[in-house]
Design a protein around this motif. Structure first.
Motif, PDB file in Angstrom:
ATOM      1  N   ILE A  18       0.762  -1.241  -0.092  1.00 35.92           N
ATOM      2  CA  ILE A  18      -0.074  -0.032  -0.020  1.00 35.92           C
ATOM      3  C   ILE A  18       0.895   1.347  -0.107  1.00 35.92           C
ATOM      4  O   ILE A  18       0.503   2.344  -0.803  1.00 35.92           O
ATOM      5  N   GLY A  19       1.911   1.060   0.941  1.00 39.33           N
ATOM      6  CA  GLY A  19       2.873   2.323   1.023  1.00 39.33           C
ATOM      7  C   GLY A  19       3.515   2.455  -0.274  1.00 39.33           C
ATOM      8  O   GLY A  19       3.642   3.643  -0.955  1.00 39.33           O
ATOM      9  N   TYR A  20       3.930   1.419  -1.080  1.00 32.69           N
ATOM     10  CA  TYR A  20       4.416   1.444  -2.355  1.00 32.69           C
ATOM     11  C   TYR A  20       3.639   2.230  -3.368  1.00 32.69           C
ATOM     12  O   TYR A  20       3.823   2.927  -4.279  1.00 32.69           O
ATOM     13  N   PHE A  21       2.226   1.604  -3.217  1.00 36.67           N
ATOM     14  CA  PHE A  21       1.396   2.332  -4.297  1.00 36.67           C
ATOM     15  C   PHE A  21       1.364   3.672  -4.114  1.00 36.67           C
ATOM     16  O   PHE A  21       1.247   4.471  -5.047  1.00 36.67           O
ATOM     17  N   PHE A  22       0.797   4.229  -2.934  1.00 31.86           N
ATOM     18  CA  PHE A  22       0.759   5.597  -2.817  1.00 31.86           C
ATOM     19  C   PHE A  22       2.017   6.406  -3.165  1.00 31.86           C
ATOM     20  O   PHE A  22       2.034   7.569  -3.515  1.00 31.86           O
ATOM     21  N   TRP A  23       3.347   5.948  -2.926  1.00 34.46           N
ATOM     22  CA  TRP A  23       4.498   6.586  -3.138  1.00 34.46           C
ATOM     23  C   TRP A  23       4.550   6.579  -4.721  1.00 34.46           C
ATOM     24  O   TRP A  23       5.009   7.600  -5.065  1.00 34.46           O
ATOM     25  N   SER A  24       4.240   5.485  -5.608  1.00 34.04           N
ATOM     26  CA  SER A  24       4.424   5.581  -7.021  1.00 34.04           C
ATOM     27  C   SER A  24       3.381   6.409  -7.319  1.00 34.04           C
ATOM     28  O   SER A  24       3.551   7.114  -8.520  1.00 34.04           O
ATOM     29  N   LYS A  25       2.209   6.409  -6.852  1.00 33.34           N
ATOM     30  CA  LYS A  25       1.129   7.379  -7.388  1.00 33.34           C
ATOM     31  C   LYS A  25       1.649   8.926  -7.067  1.00 33.34           C
ATOM     32  O   LYS A  25       1.500   9.721  -7.936  1.00 33.34           O
ATOM     33  N   GLY A  27       4.713  10.047  -6.917  1.00 33.63           N
ATOM     34  CA  GLY A  27       5.824  10.358  -7.974  1.00 33.63           C
ATOM     35  C   GLY A  27       5.242  10.494  -9.373  1.00 33.63           C
ATOM     36  O   GLY A  27       5.680  11.391  -9.824  1.00 33.63           O
ATOM     37  N   ILE A  28       4.163   9.571  -9.699  1.00 34.82           N
ATOM     38  CA  ILE A  28       3.551   9.883 -10.976  1.00 34.82           C
ATOM     39  C   ILE A  28       2.872  11.397 -10.935  1.00 34.82           C
ATOM     40  O   ILE A  28       3.075  12.066 -11.875  1.00 34.82           O
ATOM     41  N   ARG A  29       2.116  11.542  -9.817  1.00 33.86           N
ATOM     42  CA  ARG A  29       1.817  13.077  -9.860  1.00 33.86           C
ATOM     43  C   ARG A  29       2.397  14.340  -9.841  1.00 33.86           C
ATOM     44  O   ARG A  29       2.496  14.906 -10.510  1.00 33.86           O
ATOM     45  N   ARG A  30       3.928  13.902  -9.204  1.00 34.51           N
ATOM     46  CA  ARG A  30       4.931  15.031  -8.986  1.00 34.51           C
ATOM     47  C   ARG A  30       5.396  14.985 -10.702  1.00 34.51           C
ATOM     48  O   ARG A  30       5.668  16.089 -10.878  1.00 34.51           O
ATOM     49  N   ARG A  31       5.715  13.950 -11.316  1.00 37.71           N
ATOM     50  CA  ARG A  31       6.153  13.837 -12.313  1.00 37.71           C
ATOM     51  C   ARG A  31       5.233  14.716 -13.393  1.00 37.71           C
ATOM     52  O   ARG A  31       5.591  15.504 -14.383  1.00 37.71           O
ATOM     53  N   LEU A  32       4.036  14.559 -13.271  1.00 41.54           N
ATOM     54  CA  LEU A  32       3.082  15.053 -14.274  1.00 41.54           C
ATOM     55  C   LEU A  32       3.077  16.518 -13.917  1.00 41.54           C
ATOM     56  O   LEU A  32       2.883  17.462 -14.672  1.00 41.54           O
TER      57      LEU A  32
END
Length: 882
Positions: A18-25, A27-32
């Motif tokens: 769950i932590g990895y999922f929110f961290w990835s999300k 990161g994607i939001r930050r890159r966007l």
């Protein structure tokens, strides 16, 4: 217990997932977000760049071209264009950037059906239109088919609106305005449908706004230029009116008396014209104080209006006239002056040349109460006129022939000659009236090189300058080598109007070149067995190859030199002049020969003559190939040969001197001896006063001739050794020449008529009086001596701007053409002098005297027609005095 452990591990793993999922999300939001920020930054940069260019440039085409190019690169669209709507409803693409293979529509004009009027209102209100897919869009089928022929599948259209553009039918002073649809900024996607993003629409809208600003800025600039042109026309009109006002001043004064309103209006008009006039205008009262001083007067003379109003005029009008009155008093007496040239001082002390026009200024009763003056600065005009006169003097007096022809050839004839200078006559023998209207073909003949003439024709056809050298023919049919340069001349508008040819007789130079070639061939036969050294150098001077002959010439083994730098073997004093020729592959002088000292293996220095040229080897590396030969021995032989030649010349000169001296001294000595013996042996001769004086005069004349001969020899010797005294001082040359010609008349006899004339403004010149007398005495004595049949002998003096010219002309026996080349060689006399006595030193003495005065002498002569000697000396007092 084990199940609980497993459950715990699973829970921990789930938490990590769950932590990895929110961290990835996140990161994607930050890159966007970063990507959006970069896009936004790029958009702002693009808008800022185009806005900056608009502020920096008034070139609308450049701004529009940059806009479509930058938008195409930024949006990655297949086509970006600016579509201009014309007043008649039609439109055209005025700027476009399109990717291949899609067709360009730049410059095409489309009818009003392509962009119907009903679309104008929406776009005029700033509405943008984006179509993601032409096939699915709700647009007319005819419009869809129209854009498909250009490969368009999606498009984005943004209007270009001018908010404050006035309607052409509105009054110029009206404040009512409405949005004006100037055109459209359009992006096309041709390879696929495309969903246009909001930020893309916003970017296009911002850019359209910037383009509208650029358009409005350009139109305002054009209007400003139009207003400026109108202002200049009005200024010109006012200037013309001022001239009219000056001519009809009395009539206007009478008119101003009729009505106060007309008077005030005329005064205001006159003041405006005076202030706007490009010429200096000022008015003085009876006391000479300034009442009017316009801006042009401030600019021309440096005094401001505040400094001169109600003060005495700084432009002095106290020039004394022929009737002993001054210019100012004459004006106050009612006299008018127009275009009087004079020189006046500016405030800073510098002098300017002016044209002065002035008239008295009457009051209402016709009484003069002042002066009005109009002044134009002609300093630059006079400078240009002097330069033109100088150029004319150069053309007239140059030794090179100058020919001017028409720009366009006459059908079937060629380019007709419209001007030739005196040097042309001297070189070719043709007088101007014989060649004017003819073509340069009159100089051509059998040996004239046709290939060179073809080069000339080719240059004429493309209006290019060219220099060629051919054999031409003089009027008498004799050949001469002629080097001429042909240059087209254009007027202020760039239209070619004439061709100018500068021609030079290079016959003597050709002879020298031929002699040098023959000498070179003879010398080559002596050294044809010599071995040349071939070297290949890198651009840094490293020797990459050297031929085996180096061991015979310089004593080195090939392995001793390969890999070494050429600088190690060249004398330090020669390296500076050798580096460019040997290592610089871009030097224009690399193909010229160069001499330098190269160290021999035994430590001695050998002189090498080398020629180099760049070449590219098989590895595409630029190198220099050097061909060198040992010329040490040749240099030594050249020095010996030069010494022998000088010895021969000296021996020949001594022989001629002793032969001449023995002859010239023997004749006067024999005469003196004979006369003395007559007086000694005959008492009757001694007692007869007349015969005694005649014999004594013979002795005196003989002594004078010997003294003159010795003086000439001493003068030449002192000049050659630099010991000839030169003491220039101011001399009234015209008076001196008149007095001298009177002296010569006493000795000339009745057969010769000596005359003197002077041209130009006579002035004092800086000359050495002793040398001047020697020049005049030799030239006039020669003219009398070599005119045994008598005739007119003239001495003329001409003062020019920078020179003065002394010309002596006779009608004597003349000088043979082959003798004219040796006129200034000591003891040389013409072959046609026969029994006329002489030493061959007179012209040599004259030449030395002229050289000391930094002048030149030219002698033109024709056998049995006479000789003209022309001496030109500069009027440079300070330089001559030094």
């Amino acid at each position: 217990m084990t199940s609980l452990y497993v459950i715990g591990v699973c829970l921990n793993f789930l938490v990590v997932l769950i932590g990895y999922f929110f961290w990835s999300k996140e990161g994607i939001r930050r890159r966007l977000t970063e990507k959006l920020l970069r896009k936004q930054s790029d958009r702002e940069r693009l808008v800022t760049q185009i806005a900056h260019q608009i502020r920096q440039s008034l070139n609308l085409d450049q701004v529009l071209a940059t806009t479509v190019k930058e938008v195409q690169l930024f949006l990655q669209a297949d086509r970006v264009l600016i579509y201009r709507l014309w007043d008649d409803g039609t439109g055209s693409a005025i700027h476009e950037t399109v990717l291949p293979p899609y067709p360009s529509i730049l410059g095409q004009v489309f009818p009003d059906e392509v962009f119907p009027k009903q679309y104008h209102q929406a776009y005029s209100l700033g509405k943008a239109r984006s179509i993601a897919n032409i096939e699915q869009a709700n647009i007319e089928s005819c419009l869809a088919n129209f854009v498909k022929q250009f490969g368009v599948q999606a498009k984005l259209v943004v209007p270009i609106i001018q908010e404050n553009r006035q309607n052409d039918h509105q009054n110029d002073h009206s404040q009512n305005s409405q949005p004006y649809l100037w055109g459209l900024l359009i992006a096309h996607q041709c390879d696929r449908p495309r969903q246009w993003e909001n930020w893309e629409v916003e970017l296009m809208t911002q850019l359209a706004t910037q383009v509208a600003i650029a358009i409005q800025q350009s139109e305002l600039y054009r209007q400003l230029q139009h207003l400026n042109t109108q202002l200049e026309e009005r200024v010109q009109q006012r200037t013309t009116e001022l001239a009219t006002v000056n001519l009809s001043l009395r009539a206007e004064i009478a008119e101003r008396q009729r009505t106060e309103i007309a008077l005030r209006h005329t005064n205001e008009t006159l003041q405006a014209l005076v202030n706007a006039s490009p010429r200096a205008i000022f008015m003085l009262d009876l006391e000479g104080k300034v009442k009017i001083w316009n801006p042009a007067a401030e600019q021309m003379f440096g005094w401001t209006e505040t400094e001169v109003i109600d003060h005495p005029c700084p432009i002095l009008l106290d020039d004394q006239l022929e009737d002993l009155t001054t210019l100012q008093s004459s004006l106050l007496q009612g006299k008018t002056y127009t275009r009087v040239e004079m020189t006046r001082q500016r405030k800073d002390g510098s002098a300017i040349d002016i044209v002065f026009s002035a008239a008295p200024l009457p009051d209402n009763n016709g009484q003069i109460n002042g002066i009005v003056a109009v002044i134009a600065d002609i300093t630059e005009q006079k400078r240009q006129a002097a330069q033109v006169r100088l150029l004319q003097s150069v053309v007239v007096n140059t030794n090179d022939a100058i020919i001017v022809t028409e720009a366009e050839p006459t059908e079937g004839l060629g380019h007709r000659i419209i001007y030739v200078n005196e040097a042309f006559t001297s070189i070719t023998g043709y007088h101007p009236h014989e060649v004017l209207g003819q073509t340069p073909k009159i100089l051509q003949g059998v040996k004239t090189d046709r290939a060179e003439l073809q080069k000339v024709r080719q240059a004429l056809s493309v209006w290019e300058s060219i220099t060629v050298e051919v054999i031409n023919y003089r009027k008498d049919g004799s050949e001469f080598w002629n080097e001429f340069s042909l240059v087209p001349v254009a007027d202020a508008k760039g239209w070619y109007t004439h061709w100018i040819a500068v021609q030079r007789d290079t016959t003597e130079r050709k002879k020298v070149e031929q002699a040098l070639r023959q000498s070179e061939e003879r010398f080559r036969s002596l050294i044809e067995n010599a071995l040349d050294i071939i070297m290949i150098l890198d651009i840094n001077g490293t020797i990459s190859y050297v031929s085996p002959s180096v061991s015979k010439v310089l004593g080195y083994d090939v392995t001793d030199l390969v890999g070494a730098n050429i600088q190690e073997f060249i004398h330090a004093d020669d390296w500076a002049i050798s580096i460019d020729r040997l290592t610089d592959t871009t030097s224009q002088e690399s193909r010229l020969t160069i001499e330098f000292r190269h160290r021999h293996q035994d430590g001695t220095w050998r002189i090498l003559e080398a020629i180099s040229q760049p070449f590219v080897d098989s590895t595409d590396v630029m190198q220099m190939m050097v061909n060198a030969r040992d010329i040490t021995e040749r240099k030594r032989l050249d020095e010996i040969h030069l010494a022998l030649e000088r010895e021969k010349e000296l021996s020949a000169l001594k022989t001629r001197f002793f032969s001449m001296a023995s002859h010239e001294f023997r004749t006067p000595l024999s005469t003196a001896l004979a006369a003395a013996q007559v007086l000694e042996n005959s008492q009757q001769e001694w007692d007869n006063t007349e015969k005694r004086l005649r014999n004594l005069h013979r002795i005196q004349d003989a002594v004078r001739n010997m003294v003159q001969l010795l003086d000439d020899i001493l003068t030449i010797n002192r000049a050659e050794t630099g010991k000839l005294a030169f003491n220039p001082k101011n001399i009234a040359l015209e008076a001196y020449c008149r007095h001298f010609i009177e002296e010569m008349k006493l000795n000339a006899g009745n057969q010769h008529q000596l005359t003197f004339s002077c041209h130009g403004k006579s002035q004092h010149v800086c000359l050495d009086e002793k040398l001047l007398r020697s020049m005049l005495s030799n030239l006039l004595s020669n003219a009398i001596k070599y005119s045994p049949q008598g005739g007119d002998i003239s001495l003329s003096l001409e003062f020019q701007l920078d020179n003065f010219i002394i010309k002596v002309q006779d009608q004597g026996i003349g000088i043979l053409l082959e003798d004219q080349k040796q006129l200034f060689e000591p003891f040389h006399r013409g072959k046609n002098v026969k029994t006329i006595s002489g030493t061959g030193l007179g012209l040599v003495v004259v030449k030395k005297c002229v050289d000391l005065h930094q002048g030149n002498i030219v002698i033109n002569s024709e056998v049995e027609r006479g000789t003209t000697c022309i001496i030109t000396i500069p009027l440079r007092y300070d330089e001559l005095a030094k």
